[in-house]
Design a protein around this motif. Structure first.
Motif, PDB file in Angstrom:
ATOM      1  N   THR B 404       0.880  -1.170   0.000  1.00 39.49           N
ATOM      2  CA  THR B 404       0.000   0.000   0.000  1.00 39.49           C
ATOM      3  C   THR B 404       0.909   1.209   0.000  1.00 39.49           C
ATOM      4  O   THR B 404       1.803   1.303   0.844  1.00 39.49           O
ATOM      5  CB  THR B 404      -0.864   0.027   1.267  1.00 39.49           C
ATOM      6  OG1 THR B 404      -1.503  -1.226   1.370  1.00 39.49           O
ATOM      7  CG2 THR B 404      -1.892   1.128   1.217  1.00 39.49           C
ATOM      8  N   GLU B 405       0.705   2.091  -0.961  1.00 42.50           N
ATOM      9  CA  GLU B 405       1.584   3.258  -0.997  1.00 42.50           C
ATOM     10  C   GLU B 405       0.872   4.446  -1.628  1.00 42.50           C
ATOM     11  O   GLU B 405      -0.157   4.295  -2.298  1.00 42.50           O
ATOM     12  CB  GLU B 405       2.866   2.935  -1.762  1.00 42.50           C
ATOM     13  CG  GLU B 405       2.630   2.468  -3.172  1.00 42.50           C
ATOM     14  CD  GLU B 405       3.910   1.983  -3.801  1.00 42.50           C
ATOM     15  OE1 GLU B 405       4.663   2.833  -4.287  1.00 42.50           O
ATOM     16  OE2 GLU B 405       4.152   0.761  -3.802  1.00 42.50           O
ATOM     17  N   ASP B 406       1.450   5.581  -1.378  1.00 37.10           N
ATOM     18  CA  ASP B 406       0.924   6.823  -1.961  1.00 37.10           C
ATOM     19  C   ASP B 406       1.418   6.877  -3.393  1.00 37.10           C
ATOM     20  O   ASP B 406       2.615   6.944  -3.645  1.00 37.10           O
ATOM     21  CB  ASP B 406       1.467   8.010  -1.150  1.00 37.10           C
ATOM     22  CG  ASP B 406       0.960   9.327  -1.681  1.00 37.10           C
ATOM     23  OD1 ASP B 406       0.110   9.290  -2.596  1.00 37.10           O
ATOM     24  OD2 ASP B 406       1.422  10.369  -1.190  1.00 37.10           O
ATOM     25  N   ILE B 407       0.476   6.828  -4.337  1.00 37.88           N
ATOM     26  CA  ILE B 407       0.924   6.753  -5.727  1.00 37.88           C
ATOM     27  C   ILE B 407       0.748   8.082  -6.452  1.00 37.88           C
ATOM     28  O   ILE B 407       0.971   8.179  -7.637  1.00 37.88           O
ATOM     29  CB  ILE B 407       0.177   5.633  -6.509  1.00 37.88           C
ATOM     30  CG1 ILE B 407      -1.330   5.871  -6.468  1.00 37.88           C
ATOM     31  CG2 ILE B 407       0.522   4.280  -5.935  1.00 37.88           C
ATOM     32  CD1 ILE B 407      -2.043   5.072  -7.519  1.00 37.88           C
ATOM     33  N   GLY B 408       0.349   9.105  -5.715  1.00 36.60           N
ATOM     34  CA  GLY B 408       0.127  10.397  -6.357  1.00 36.60           C
ATOM     35  C   GLY B 408       1.423  11.059  -6.812  1.00 36.60           C
ATOM     36  O   GLY B 408       2.463  10.912  -6.168  1.00 36.60           O
TER      37      GLY B 408
END
Lengths: 93, 415
Positions: B404-408
């Motif tokens: 799960t990661e911030d993909i922005g």
């Protein structure tokens, strides 16, 4: 026994009795030998002979003879003397 | 003894050579009269050299006459002779004094100014403020008051919250601490787009218009939070939709452009493949090696250590050449060559199917882990065996890591 010997005997007994060091009371030389490299003579009466192979020093009675190699008089004061070098022997004459 | 020698040096002493029939008498008489003699040494031919203080030379004459000896001065040592020598060489003495004076004089000025701790300010700005406060190169040290300078520099530079002025020899160090001023906010319109593909898990919008919601599958480059906010949907007005001229909402019909801000966290999968055969052959170093060091000089090779014969059957060669770097157009014709022979060995490994799967899985997992970004949170990982076509083929295993990661990622656009 002469008068002089009698005086010495009395002096010695006196100094032994009072535990006064002999060099003070009896006018004897005090000789300090440091290994075979240095020799101090306190209470001397002057040098008789000096060569690099031997030093003869007059003391109260008689002489002190030092033999060795490359001897040198490190310093000389009216009543103290220091010999340096390679000392082989020390004898009383 | 040392004190005696020092006093002798300060008062001056001479080395005299005494000749005569009985130099011992001379020594005795001198000693008897309280004259210090030292380092008495007999030279070869019956003469004696000794050291005596300068003040005792005059009485020695008398003693020499009495003992029928002669003495001559061989060497003069000590401060009195040195000062006499200096008196003859006035220019030298003057030069020495001048040198010391100049050293003292020049060390009482400021020659270097160093600025530390400035990040937003340039050193020149700080130096300019210091100059106005009276600190510049060449200013005498006694004109500087650190406390007053600190206050003045701080007054002149509003960005500085604290100043320290330290004087270290001819160097002044101005240390400043800057205030952190909130920077200009970036107002350029931009979208937040996906950096990689994945499945959206949560969306947090701070500014902008979300185009995705939880559970959406997204592709790389897809806009997640738009910087373009569309006009609000027209509400059916209770009066029946008639428009009045000069309606305020007319202005709002245009979309609004903002600097989109937000976090989009998504589930991302990373694949890695690993292979392992049931039979493995190859070459590997055994750990034994031999080194041969030789020096090359104008085409000739001289062996310094080791033997030129290679003690191994299978080997790998590593060569290091050390050479003195060229300087201008000079190059040294000498180089030291170190040759390292590393023994290699053929090997054949057989492993069971279970072991091969395990090894392939480990390799696959490592390959997948290499793709992970730093801030990813690993949620799950599993291995899948890829069925092989033929019986002899190596076993292939696929490893999947779910994170799960911030993909922005920010992307500027022109409205």
């Amino acid at each position: 026994m002469s008068w002089r010997d009698f005086k010495r005997k009395v002096q010695r007994q006196f100094s032994e009795y009072l535990e006064i060091p002999g060099d003070v009371m009896l006018d004897l030389p005090k000789i300090i030998l440091v290994g075979n490299i240095q020799l101090f003579i306190e209470n001397h009466r002057g040098i008789i002979e000096y060569t690099p192979e031997g030093v003869r020093v007059s003391v109260g009675e008689g002489e002190v003879a030092v033999t060795g190699q490359d001897l040198m008089l490190r310093n000389i004061l009216p009543d103290e003397l220091c010999v340096e070098g390679k000392i082989r022997s020390l004898s009383f004459l | 003894m040392f004190r005696f020698k020092l006093v002798s040096y300060l008062l001056g002493y001479v080395v005299i050579l005494v000749t005569g029939e009985a130099p011992e008498k001379f020594v005795n008489m001198a000693a008897g009269r309280g004259i210090f003699l030292w380092d008495i040494f007999k030279t070869g031919d019956g003469a004696i050299t000794m050291k005596v203080r300068l003040s005792a030379v005059r009485p020695l004459r008398h003693i020499a006459r009495r003992t029928r000896c002669r003495f001559s001065i061989r060497r003069r040592r000590g401060v009195p002779f040195y000062t006499a020598w200096l008196r003859r060489r006035k220019a030298l003495a003057l030069g020495a004094v001048f040198f010391l004076a100049a050293l003292y004089l020049f060390s009482s000025f400021i020659w270097f100014i160093e600025v530390r701790g400035n990040e937003q300010l340039s050193a020149a700005e700080v130096l300019e403020a210091a100059e106005e406060a009276g600190l510049h190169r060449g200013v005498p040290k006694w004109n500087i008051e650190a406390g007053r300078l600190e206050a003045k520099i701080q007054e002149a530079l509003p960005l500085v919250s604290w100043t320290g002025v330290y004087i270290k020899g001819t160097r002044v160090i101005i240390e400043v601490a800057e205030r952190t001023v909130p920077g200009e906010e970036d107002r350029r319109p931009l979208h937040i787009v996906a950096a990689k593909e994945g499945l959206v898990k949560e969306v947090l919008v701070l500014d902008g218009y979300p185009l995705v919601k939880e559970g959406d599958t997204i592709e790389q480059g897809q806009v997640l939070i738009s910087g373009e906010i569309p006009p609000p949907a027209e509400e059916p007005s209770p009066s029946g939709g008639e428009k009045q001229p000069g309606d305020v909402s007319e202005v709002d019909r245009q979309p609004r452009y903002v600097h989109a801000k937000g976090i989009v966290r998504a589930r991302v999968w990373y694949d890695g493949y690993g292979e392992a055969g049931t039979v493995e052959t190859g070459r590997r170093p055994t750990g034994r090696s031999a080194t041969c060091v030789s020096m090359k000089f104008e085409g000739k090779e001289i062996i310094l250590s080791g033997s030129p014969d290679i003690p191994f059957e299978n080997y790998k060669i590593e060569t290091f050449v050390k050479k003195i770097p060229d300087w201008r157009n000079l190059s040294m014709p000498v180089e030291v060559i170190t040759i390292k022979y590393i023994e290699m060995d053929d090997y054949r490994l057989e492993r069971s199917r279970e072991d091969a799967i395990k090894l392939a899985g480990e390799r696959a997992r490592k390959a997948a882990a290499r793709l992970l970004p730093e801030n990813a949170e690993v949620q799950e990982q599993w291995l899948e065996e890829v069925p092989s076509e033929s019986a002899g083929a190596p076993i292939r295993v696929k490893a999947v890591i779910e994170t799960t990661e911030d993909i922005g990622r920010e992307k500027i656009f022109n409205p």
